[in-house]
Design a protein around this motif. Structure first.
Motif, PDB file in Angstrom:
ATOM      1  N   LYS A   1      -5.661   4.151   3.890  1.00  0.00           N
ATOM      2  CA  LYS A   1      -4.542   3.342   3.406  1.00  0.00           C
ATOM      3  C   LYS A   1      -3.837   2.622   4.549  1.00  0.00           C
TER       4      LYS A   1
ATOM      5  N   LEU B   1       1.597   5.117   0.600  1.00  0.00           N
ATOM      6  CA  LEU B   1       1.187   6.348   1.267  1.00  0.00           C
ATOM      7  C   LEU B   1       2.067   7.453   0.698  1.00  0.00           C
TER       8      LEU B   1
ATOM      9  N   VAL C   1       0.886  -1.162   0.000  1.00  0.00           N
ATOM     10  CA  VAL C   1       0.000   0.000   0.000  1.00  0.00           C
ATOM     11  C   VAL C   1       0.922   1.209   0.000  1.00  0.00           C
TER      12      VAL C   1
ATOM     13  N   CYS D   1      -6.024  -0.252   5.664  1.00  0.00           N
ATOM     14  CA  CYS D   1      -5.940  -1.355   4.691  1.00  0.00           C
ATOM     15  C   CYS D   1      -4.654  -2.150   4.882  1.00  0.00           C
TER      16      CYS D   1
END
Length: 117
Positions: free
Chosen positions: A73, A31, A29, A76
């Motif tokens: 995010k 960021l 993920v 997740c």
């Protein structure tokens, strides 16, 4: 035609740019740097969204959108056991020319403060 994206002022780059859980399976993920900065300012430094917006030189509603996206995010990554990578985004680094940046962490301002003591 949408408005061009305005660069967000960021005090410093993250010292660690990747986090991986034990048993990491390879899913990432991402960021962005400006999302990282909003989380740092609001959650770590205790800024309000309005103070964060003033520091980053964007509207409060923009900070709210960035912060909500960052929290989503991070959630997740935690729930799915994914790695978290911090990179990219639309930002400019703090120049160190301001009298006081207000974030309490600008490396250039810390050096100046330590030299004058």
């Amino acid at each position: 035609m949408p408005r061009p994206r305005k660069c967000r002022k960021v005090c410093r780059m993250p010292s660690v740019s990747e986090f991986c859980p034990v048993g990491f399976a390879g899913q990432w993920v991402t960021l962005t740097i400006d999302e990282y900065e909003t989380v740092r300012l609001i959650d770590r430094e205790g800024f309000s969204q309005e103070e964060c917006a003033g520091f980053m030189q964007v509207a409060r509603t923009t900070v709210q959108q960035i912060y909500n996206a960052a929290r989503h995010k991070i959630a997740c990554a935690l729930v799915e056991g994914a790695g978290l990578r911090i990179e990219g985004g639309s930002y400019t680094l703090c120049s160190g020319e301001e009298r006081e940046c207000g974030c309490g962490g600008c490396q250039k301002h810390r050096r100046k403060a330590n030299q004058t003591v």
